[in-house]
Design a protein around this motif. Structure first.
Motif, PDB file in Angstrom:
ATOM      1  N   UNK A 126       0.830  -1.199   0.000  1.00 53.57           N
ATOM      2  CA  UNK A 126       0.000   0.000   0.000  1.00 53.57           C
ATOM      3  C   UNK A 126       0.867   1.252   0.000  1.00 53.57           C
ATOM      4  N   UNK A 127       0.538   2.199  -0.878  1.00 50.90           N
ATOM      5  CA  UNK A 127       1.227   3.494  -0.924  1.00 50.90           C
ATOM      6  C   UNK A 127       0.195   4.604  -0.895  1.00 50.90           C
ATOM      7  N   UNK A 128       0.683   5.840  -0.653  1.00 51.08           N
ATOM      8  CA  UNK A 128      -0.246   6.946  -0.583  1.00 51.08           C
ATOM      9  C   UNK A 128      -0.903   7.242  -1.927  1.00 51.08           C
ATOM     10  N   UNK A 129      -0.334   6.747  -3.031  1.00 50.97           N
ATOM     11  CA  UNK A 129      -0.960   6.975  -4.331  1.00 50.97           C
ATOM     12  C   UNK A 129      -2.270   6.216  -4.466  1.00 50.97           C
ATOM     13  N   UNK A 130      -2.495   5.219  -3.603  1.00 44.60           N
ATOM     14  CA  UNK A 130      -3.740   4.460  -3.641  1.00 44.60           C
ATOM     15  C   UNK A 130      -4.860   5.173  -2.900  1.00 44.60           C
ATOM     16  N   UNK A 131      -4.509   6.241  -2.208  1.00 47.23           N
ATOM     17  CA  UNK A 131      -5.489   6.929  -1.377  1.00 47.23           C
ATOM     18  C   UNK A 131      -6.572   7.567  -2.241  1.00 47.23           C
ATOM     19  N   UNK A 132      -7.797   7.513  -1.743  1.00 47.02           N
ATOM     20  CA  UNK A 132      -8.941   7.981  -2.499  1.00 47.02           C
ATOM     21  C   UNK A 132      -9.476   9.300  -1.953  1.00 47.02           C
ATOM     22  N   UNK A 133      -8.740   9.960  -1.089  1.00 46.95           N
ATOM     23  CA  UNK A 133      -9.156  11.245  -0.540  1.00 46.95           C
ATOM     24  C   UNK A 133      -8.555  12.356  -1.382  1.00 46.95           C
ATOM     25  N   UNK A 134      -9.371  13.294  -1.807  1.00 48.11           N
ATOM     26  CA  UNK A 134      -8.893  14.410  -2.607  1.00 48.11           C
ATOM     27  C   UNK A 134      -8.363  15.494  -1.684  1.00 48.11           C
ATOM     28  N   UNK A 135      -7.118  15.867  -1.903  1.00 48.21           N
ATOM     29  CA  UNK A 135      -6.486  16.876  -1.056  1.00 48.21           C
ATOM     30  C   UNK A 135      -6.509  18.220  -1.780  1.00 48.21           C
ATOM     31  N   UNK A 136      -7.010  19.238  -1.092  1.00 45.45           N
ATOM     32  CA  UNK A 136      -7.026  20.592  -1.617  1.00 45.45           C
ATOM     33  C   UNK A 136      -6.298  21.496  -0.627  1.00 45.45           C
ATOM     34  N   UNK A 157       1.575  18.454  -1.717  1.00 39.40           N
ATOM     35  CA  UNK A 157       0.449  17.529  -1.713  1.00 39.40           C
ATOM     36  C   UNK A 157       0.092  17.111  -3.135  1.00 39.40           C
ATOM     37  N   UNK A 158       0.546  17.888  -4.099  1.00 39.50           N
ATOM     38  CA  UNK A 158       0.286  17.589  -5.502  1.00 39.50           C
ATOM     39  C   UNK A 158       1.378  18.262  -6.326  1.00 39.50           C
ATOM     40  N   UNK A 208       0.782  21.004  -8.914  1.00 36.54           N
ATOM     41  CA  UNK A 208       0.264  22.302  -8.488  1.00 36.54           C
ATOM     42  C   UNK A 208       1.359  23.042  -7.731  1.00 36.54           C
ATOM     43  N   UNK A 209       1.949  24.038  -8.370  1.00 35.83           N
ATOM     44  CA  UNK A 209       3.045  24.775  -7.735  1.00 35.83           C
ATOM     45  C   UNK A 209       2.586  25.616  -6.560  1.00 35.83           C
ATOM     46  N   UNK A 210       1.270  25.856  -6.444  1.00 36.08           N
ATOM     47  CA  UNK A 210       0.766  26.680  -5.339  1.00 36.08           C
ATOM     48  C   UNK A 210       0.858  25.976  -3.994  1.00 36.08           C
ATOM     49  N   UNK A 211       0.962  24.647  -4.000  1.00 36.10           N
ATOM     50  CA  UNK A 211       1.043  23.952  -2.716  1.00 36.10           C
ATOM     51  C   UNK A 211       2.368  23.224  -2.554  1.00 36.10           C
ATOM     52  N   UNK A 212       3.419  23.785  -3.163  1.00 39.41           N
ATOM     53  CA  UNK A 212       4.749  23.195  -3.082  1.00 39.41           C
ATOM     54  C   UNK A 212       5.694  24.148  -2.358  1.00 39.41           C
ATOM     55  N   UNK A 213       6.568  23.592  -1.530  1.00 44.43           N
ATOM     56  CA  UNK A 213       7.573  24.388  -0.817  1.00 44.43           C
ATOM     57  C   UNK A 213       8.887  23.624  -0.819  1.00 44.43           C
ATOM     58  N   UNK A 214      10.003  24.350  -0.665  1.00 42.16           N
ATOM     59  CA  UNK A 214      11.299  23.681  -0.635  1.00 42.16           C
ATOM     60  C   UNK A 214      12.246  24.414   0.302  1.00 42.16           C
ATOM     61  N   UNK A 215      13.302  23.733   0.688  1.00 43.70           N
ATOM     62  CA  UNK A 215      14.333  24.294   1.563  1.00 43.70           C
ATOM     63  C   UNK A 215      15.661  23.659   1.187  1.00 43.70           C
ATOM     64  N   UNK A 216      16.761  24.314   1.549  1.00 44.94           N
ATOM     65  CA  UNK A 216      18.073  23.765   1.238  1.00 44.94           C
ATOM     66  C   UNK A 216      19.035  24.023   2.383  1.00 44.94           C
ATOM     67  N   UNK A 217      20.044  23.185   2.460  1.00 38.58           N
ATOM     68  CA  UNK A 217      21.120  23.356   3.436  1.00 38.58           C
ATOM     69  C   UNK A 217      22.445  23.055   2.749  1.00 38.58           C
ATOM     70  N   UNK A 218      23.498  23.718   3.199  1.00 39.60           N
ATOM     71  CA  UNK A 218      24.831  23.490   2.644  1.00 39.60           C
ATOM     72  C   UNK A 218      25.558  22.483   3.519  1.00 39.60           C
ATOM     73  N   UNK A 219      25.886  21.335   2.944  1.00 45.28           N
ATOM     74  CA  UNK A 219      26.588  20.291   3.687  1.00 45.28           C
ATOM     75  C   UNK A 219      28.088  20.561   3.668  1.00 45.28           C
ATOM     76  N   UNK A 220      28.667  20.674   4.852  1.00 42.51           N
ATOM     77  CA  UNK A 220      30.110  20.844   5.002  1.00 42.51           C
ATOM     78  C   UNK A 220      30.660  19.553   5.613  1.00 42.51           C
TER      79      UNK A 220
END
Length: 335
Positions: A88-98, A257-258, A261-273
Motif C-alpha cells: 500500500x502506498x499513498x498513491x492508492x489513497x482515495x481522498x482528494x487533497x485541496x 500535496x500535488x 500544483x506549484x501553489x502547494x509546493x515548498x522547498x528548503x536547502x542546506x549546505x553540507x560541510x
C-alpha cells in the motif's frame, strides 16, 4: 504513528459496449490499511462474463496494472473480480487533497448521480452544525451540491465528506505547506548525516530530496528516507551513511500535496560541510608546533647568552702583576 492510506470504494464498475444495469453489486475489503501492507478489494454479484473495468476517482488504473503494482483477478462464472496490491502506498489513497492558499473561493464538487440528494459533513458532523454562526465562511450551492469555501482561515482546515444515497466523496483541506532546514550542516567524514525537512506539513504530504545531484523519494543505497514519527510524515527524515568529502554541496528537500500544483509546493536547502577526520587534531597539533618553536627559540637564546657571558669573562681576566724593584734605589744603597 504510522501513516494510513484510506481506500474508500476504490473500484467502480464500467460496462463496455451497450448499457447494462447491474444489480446488487457489492464491494468487500478494508477501507483503511497501513502503508506497506497488502490489500485487496472484491467486487461481487456481477453478471456472468460481464466486462468490467476498475478505476480510481474516474481515472484508469492501466498504468499501475501494466507495471504490476496492482493486479486484477476476475473469475468467470462466479461474478467476482478482485483488485489487489502487495504494498500500500499513498498513491492508492482515495481522498482528494485541496490546499487553501488565499486563492479563494475554493469549490468542492460532489460526485453524485442525477437527482441524488447529498449532505456535506466536516469531521463526520453536518457542516451546518460544525460551522454554526460562521455562514460567511462558506456557502452551499444546493442545485449543484457544490460546497464553496470563501476564506482562507484555520477553521476551514480539516476533512470534508459529501454523502449521498449511494455515493461518497472525501476531501482534505490543508494550509499551504512550508519547508525549513538550517542554512548549513557540518558532518565529520565517515559519520552519518541526519536531516529533517521541518515546517508546516500534514500527514499525506509527499517529500522529495536532492542529494548529490540525484533525486530521492524512496531509500536507495546509503541514502535512507524515514518517518518523522512526531508528525506522521514519511520521507521527512534523511540519513546518509558514511559521509565522504565529495558529498559536500547543497541538499534540497521539497514538499507538496500535488506536484503538478506549484501553489502547494515548498522547498528548503542546506549546505553540507564535510570535515576531515583529522580536523579535531589540527588544534592540538598546532599547539604542539607552537610549543616546539617556542622551545627552539628559548634554546637558541640561552645558547647565545651563555656564549656572550663566556666571552665577557675571558676578557675581564688578566695575568697577576707584581711590583718591579727600583734599580736606581739599589744602586744608591750600594754606594
Amino acid at each position: 504513528m504510522e501513516r494510513r492510506a484510506a481506500f474508500v470504494l476504490l473500484g467502480m464498475l464500467y460496462l463496455a459496449g451497450i448499457f447494462v444495469t447491474v444489480q446488487a453489486v457489492t464491494y468487500k475489503g478494508s477501507t483503511t490499511v497501513h502503508e506497506g501492507q497488502a490489500w485487496s478489494i472484491e467486487c461481487s454479484s456481477l453478471q456472468p462474463d460481464e466486462p468490467i473495468r476498475w478505476t480510481r476517482n474516474g481515472q484508469s488504473l492501466e498504468p499501475e496494472l501494466a507495471s504490476g503494482q496492482l493486479t486484477v483477478v476476475t473469475t468467470k462464472g462466479t461474478g467476482t473480480s478482485v483488485l489487489r496490491s502487495s504494498y500500500a502506498t499513498d498513491s492508492h489513497e482515495d481522498i482528494k487533497i485541496q490546499v487553501l492558499t488565499g486563492n479563494v473561493p475554493l469549490k468542492l464538487e460532489c460526485n453524485k448521480t442525477v437527482g441524488e440528494k447529498v449532505q456535506w459533513f466536516k469531521e463526520n458532523s453536518p457542516i451546518q452544525t460544525v460551522l454554526s454562526g460562521k455562514e460567511d465562511f462558506y456557502k452551499l450551492e444546493n442545485e449543484t451540491s457544490i460546497l464553496v469555501l470563501l476564506k482562507d482561515i484555520d477553521e476551514l482546515y480539516g476533512n470534508y465528506t459529501c454523502k449521498g444515497n449511494n455515493t461518497s466523496t472525501e476531501y482534505r483541506i490543508l494550509q499551504k505547506p512550508t519547508a525549513y532546514m538550517p542554512k548549513s550542516t557540518s558532518v565529520v567524514e565517515g559519520e552519518k548525516l541526519h536531516l529533517t525537512c521541518a515546517g508546516k506539513q500534514s500527514p499525506g504530504i509527499k517529500v522529495a530530496w536532492t542529494f548529490g545531484d540525484q533525486n530521492y523519494t524512496r531509500s536507495s543505497g546509503r541514502v535512507k528516507l524515514g518517518w518523522d514519527h512526531e508528525r506522521g510524515i514519511y520521507g521527512a527524515v534523511l540519513t546518509v551513511e558514511n559521509i565522504e568529502i565529495n558529498d559536500r554541496g547543497e541538499i534540497f528537500c521539497r514538499v507538496s500535496y500535488n506536484w503538478s500544483d506549484s501553489n502547494n509546493t515548498a522547498d528548503a536547502k542546506t549546505l553540507l560541510r564535510v570535515k576531515d577526520k583529522l580536523a579535531a587534531l589540527w588544534p592540538f597539533l598546532g599547539i604542539c608546533a607552537e610549543v616546539v618553536v617556542l622551545c627552539a627559540i628559548i634554546l637558541v637564546y640561552e645558547k647565545k647568552r651563555n656564549k656572550a657571558e663566556l666571552e665577557e669573562s675571558d676578557t675581564d681576566q688578566s695575568p697577576d702583576t707584581k711590583p718591579t724593584p727600583n734599580k736606581d734605589s739599589d744602586v744608591r744603597q750600594r754606594k
